[in-house]
Design a protein around this motif. Structure first.
Motif, PDB file in Angstrom:
ATOM      1  N   VAL A  80      51.356   3.416  10.107  1.00  0.00           N
ATOM      2  CA  VAL A  80      52.031   2.523   8.846  1.00  0.00           C
ATOM      3  C   VAL A  80      50.734   1.479   8.649  1.00  0.00           C
ATOM      4  O   VAL A  80      50.406   0.686   9.188  1.00  0.00           O
ATOM      5  CB  VAL A  80      53.137   1.830   9.141  1.00  0.00           C
ATOM      6  CG1 VAL A  80      53.416   0.810   8.138  1.00  0.00           C
ATOM      7  CG2 VAL A  80      54.079   2.966   9.560  1.00  0.00           C
ATOM      8  N   VAL A  81      50.160   1.646   7.253  1.00  0.00           N
ATOM      9  CA  VAL A  81      48.928   0.540   6.692  1.00  0.00           C
ATOM     10  C   VAL A  81      49.849  -0.622   5.968  1.00  0.00           C
ATOM     11  O   VAL A  81      50.371  -0.172   4.987  1.00  0.00           O
ATOM     12  CB  VAL A  81      48.062   1.401   5.908  1.00  0.00           C
ATOM     13  CG1 VAL A  81      47.066   0.539   5.499  1.00  0.00           C
ATOM     14  CG2 VAL A  81      47.582   2.434   6.764  1.00  0.00           C
ATOM     15  N   VAL A  82      49.742  -1.919   6.271  1.00  0.00           N
ATOM     16  CA  VAL A  82      50.234  -2.659   5.603  1.00  0.00           C
ATOM     17  C   VAL A  82      49.300  -3.041   4.297  1.00  0.00           C
ATOM     18  O   VAL A  82      48.046  -3.145   4.409  1.00  0.00           O
ATOM     19  CB  VAL A  82      50.424  -4.117   6.476  1.00  0.00           C
ATOM     20  CG1 VAL A  82      50.769  -5.092   5.499  1.00  0.00           C
ATOM     21  CG2 VAL A  82      51.090  -3.862   7.686  1.00  0.00           C
ATOM     22  N   ARG A  83      49.866  -3.088   3.003  1.00  0.00           N
ATOM     23  CA  ARG A  83      48.885  -3.321   1.852  1.00  0.00           C
ATOM     24  C   ARG A  83      49.454  -4.306   1.263  1.00  0.00           C
ATOM     25  O   ARG A  83      48.949  -5.619   1.458  1.00  0.00           O
ATOM     26  CB  ARG A  83      48.804  -2.024   1.141  1.00  0.00           C
ATOM     27  CG  ARG A  83      47.904  -0.916   1.721  1.00  0.00           C
ATOM     28  CD  ARG A  83      46.727  -1.436   2.187  1.00  0.00           C
ATOM     29  NE  ARG A  83      45.996  -2.388   0.973  1.00  0.00           N
ATOM     30  CZ  ARG A  83      45.795  -3.681   1.087  1.00  0.00           C
ATOM     31  NH1 ARG A  83      45.920  -4.218   2.267  1.00  0.00           N
ATOM     32  NH2 ARG A  83      45.330  -4.334  -0.005  1.00  0.00           N
ATOM     33  N   SER A  84      50.623  -4.484   0.321  1.00  0.00           N
ATOM     34  CA  SER A  84      50.828  -5.538  -0.429  1.00  0.00           C
ATOM     35  C   SER A  84      52.361  -5.844  -0.239  1.00  0.00           C
ATOM     36  O   SER A  84      52.998  -5.950  -0.928  1.00  0.00           O
ATOM     37  CB  SER A  84      50.792  -4.959  -1.984  1.00  0.00           C
ATOM     38  OG  SER A  84      51.520  -3.745  -2.235  1.00  0.00           O
ATOM     39  N   ALA A  85      52.399  -6.468   0.971  1.00  0.00           N
ATOM     40  CA  ALA A  85      53.723  -7.217   1.439  1.00  0.00           C
ATOM     41  C   ALA A  85      53.683  -8.584   1.037  1.00  0.00           C
ATOM     42  O   ALA A  85      53.777  -9.440   1.775  1.00  0.00           O
ATOM     43  CB  ALA A  85      53.823  -7.110   2.735  1.00  0.00           C
ATOM     44  N   TRP A  86      53.553  -8.732  -0.472  1.00  0.00           N
ATOM     45  CA  TRP A  86      53.205 -10.062  -0.742  1.00  0.00           C
ATOM     46  C   TRP A  86      54.570 -11.187  -0.927  1.00  0.00           C
ATOM     47  O   TRP A  86      54.320 -12.132  -1.160  1.00  0.00           O
ATOM     48  CB  TRP A  86      52.840  -9.990  -2.376  1.00  0.00           C
ATOM     49  CG  TRP A  86      51.451  -9.487  -2.331  1.00  0.00           C
ATOM     50  CD1 TRP A  86      50.485  -9.650  -1.358  1.00  0.00           C
ATOM     51  CD2 TRP A  86      50.765  -8.679  -3.259  1.00  0.00           C
ATOM     52  NE1 TRP A  86      49.306  -8.979  -1.655  1.00  0.00           N
ATOM     53  CE2 TRP A  86      49.373  -8.463  -2.753  1.00  0.00           C
ATOM     54  CE3 TRP A  86      51.166  -8.393  -4.540  1.00  0.00           C
ATOM     55  CZ2 TRP A  86      48.579  -7.781  -3.626  1.00  0.00           C
ATOM     56  CZ3 TRP A  86      50.091  -7.460  -5.089  1.00  0.00           C
ATOM     57  CH2 TRP A  86      49.127  -7.065  -4.860  1.00  0.00           C
ATOM     58  N   ASP A  87      55.947 -10.467  -0.389  1.00  0.00           N
ATOM     59  CA  ASP A  87      56.861 -11.450  -0.414  1.00  0.00           C
ATOM     60  C   ASP A  87      57.072 -11.910   1.017  1.00  0.00           C
ATOM     61  O   ASP A  87      57.998 -12.531   1.410  1.00  0.00           O
ATOM     62  CB  ASP A  87      58.133 -10.564  -0.858  1.00  0.00           C
ATOM     63  CG  ASP A  87      58.423  -9.414  -0.061  1.00  0.00           C
ATOM     64  OD1 ASP A  87      57.432  -8.928   0.826  1.00  0.00           O
ATOM     65  OD2 ASP A  87      59.447  -8.996  -0.003  1.00  0.00           O
ATOM     66  N   TYR A  88      56.155 -11.635   2.002  1.00  0.00           N
ATOM     67  CA  TYR A  88      56.166 -12.052   3.347  1.00  0.00           C
ATOM     68  C   TYR A  88      56.231 -13.735   3.618  1.00  0.00           C
ATOM     69  O   TYR A  88      56.953 -14.066   4.354  1.00  0.00           O
ATOM     70  CB  TYR A  88      55.211 -11.530   4.372  1.00  0.00           C
ATOM     71  CG  TYR A  88      53.870 -12.441   4.466  1.00  0.00           C
ATOM     72  CD1 TYR A  88      53.959 -13.441   5.304  1.00  0.00           C
ATOM     73  CD2 TYR A  88      53.057 -12.389   3.472  1.00  0.00           C
ATOM     74  CE1 TYR A  88      52.670 -14.469   4.962  1.00  0.00           C
ATOM     75  CE2 TYR A  88      51.815 -12.835   3.446  1.00  0.00           C
ATOM     76  CZ  TYR A  88      51.714 -14.066   4.272  1.00  0.00           C
ATOM     77  OH  TYR A  88      50.381 -14.855   4.335  1.00  0.00           O
ATOM     78  N   VAL A  89      55.878 -14.391   2.410  1.00  0.00           N
ATOM     79  CA  VAL A  89      55.844 -15.581   2.630  1.00  0.00           C
ATOM     80  C   VAL A  89      57.104 -16.589   2.730  1.00  0.00           C
ATOM     81  O   VAL A  89      57.390 -17.376   3.519  1.00  0.00           O
ATOM     82  CB  VAL A  89      55.147 -16.268   1.526  1.00  0.00           C
ATOM     83  CG1 VAL A  89      55.047 -17.828   1.448  1.00  0.00           C
ATOM     84  CG2 VAL A  89      53.489 -15.981   1.442  1.00  0.00           C
TER      85      VAL A  89
END
Length: 270
Positions: free
Chosen positions: A45-54
């Motif tokens: 599993v490659v993490v890419r655009s998990a931009w809501d983690y903040v």
């Protein structure tokens, strides 16, 4: 792996998938918080655009640890945990931009500067970040962040980001791929996770910048991807602004071999 974004989100994902397919790697896009996802069914599993983690950092890190218990996670969960809180800058041996820290129960103690950048240690895309020449405003913003239970960072604003610009060096599998002169996010560009990152120009980094990037990455030998963001101090010496190991925009469209470089690194990791 991405997140649900009503604005379309990651404009690099199709380019990355096409390069992976060319390299014989079958991939597909899955939301990190998809309750139906069977992560054990993937070789990696490659993490890419998990931009809501903040807004959901604890949940995101719990997810990362669960995924890593059933398959290969790139980048690893321990790296994501360390990198999603910018206090990692205090621990690095490499030179970084001067930073003053204030957390809950602490008093803000920082010098008089021409201009300040104040932001929380958990943020992305200049969120909750201000640039000001007013020391009182800088202190008040830091105090607001601390009152919310967060740790604040106070840094000098460097005019060099508007002249020479920030230099982002991209590494895949520990090997240099390409470098970008990035537009400064606090000089009127769009902000927010993933916003304002899609504009820049290809740059040939200096030898001192390459040496610094490699010094930084020596502390993270097992990452698939890394973006090392540098700026020069007024004396010309490069320093680290941020080390992006979680969900960086990779500027794959800017260098002809960039997507293929990422695919090759993924193939080697598998």
């Amino acid at each position: 792996m991405t997140f649900a974004d009503p604005d379309g989100g990651d404009d690099e994902k199709e380019l990355a998938l096409a390069a992976w397919a060319e390299a014989g790697i079958a991939g597909r896009i899955v939301r990190w918080d998809d309750p139906e996802a069977d992560w054990a069914a993937f070789d990696a599993v490659v993490v890419r655009s998990a931009w809501d983690y903040v807004d959901r950092r604890a949940e995101f890190l719990d997810w990362a640890r669960r995924v890593e218990s059933v398959t290969r996670l790139l980048n690893p969960a321990a790296v994501l945990e360390r990198n999603t809180d910018k206090t990692y800058l205090r621990d690095l041996k490499a030179p970084a931009i001067p930073t003053y820290w204030v957390g809950p129960g602490e008093e803000a103690d920082f010098p008089v500067l021409d201009e300040y950048v104040v932001k929380p240690t958990v943020s992305a895309g200049a969120r909750d970040t201000i640039r000001t020449g007013d020391r009182g405003e800088a202190g008040a913003h830091a105090a607001r962040l601390v009152a919310e239970g967060r740790t604040a960072m106070i840094q000098p604003y460097l005019d060099m980001v508007e002249t020479e610009g920030e230099t982002s060096l991209l590494y895949f599998g520990g090997r240099f791929s390409h470098a970008i002169r990035r537009n400064p996010m606090l000089a009127g560009n769009a902000t927010g996770p993933g916003r304002g990152n899609g504009h820049g120009e290809l740059r040939t980094p200096g030898g001192d910048q390459l040496a610094l990037a490699e010094q930084v990455l020596a502390e993270f030998p097992d990452v698939l991807y890394a973006r090392v963001d540098l700026v020069r101090l007024p004396d010309g010496s490069p320093v680290l602004i941020e080390l992006e190991l979680t969900e960086p925009y990779l500027f794959l469209r800017y260098a002809p071999e960039a997507a293929a470089n990422l695919a090759r690194a993924l193939g080697a990791a598998l």
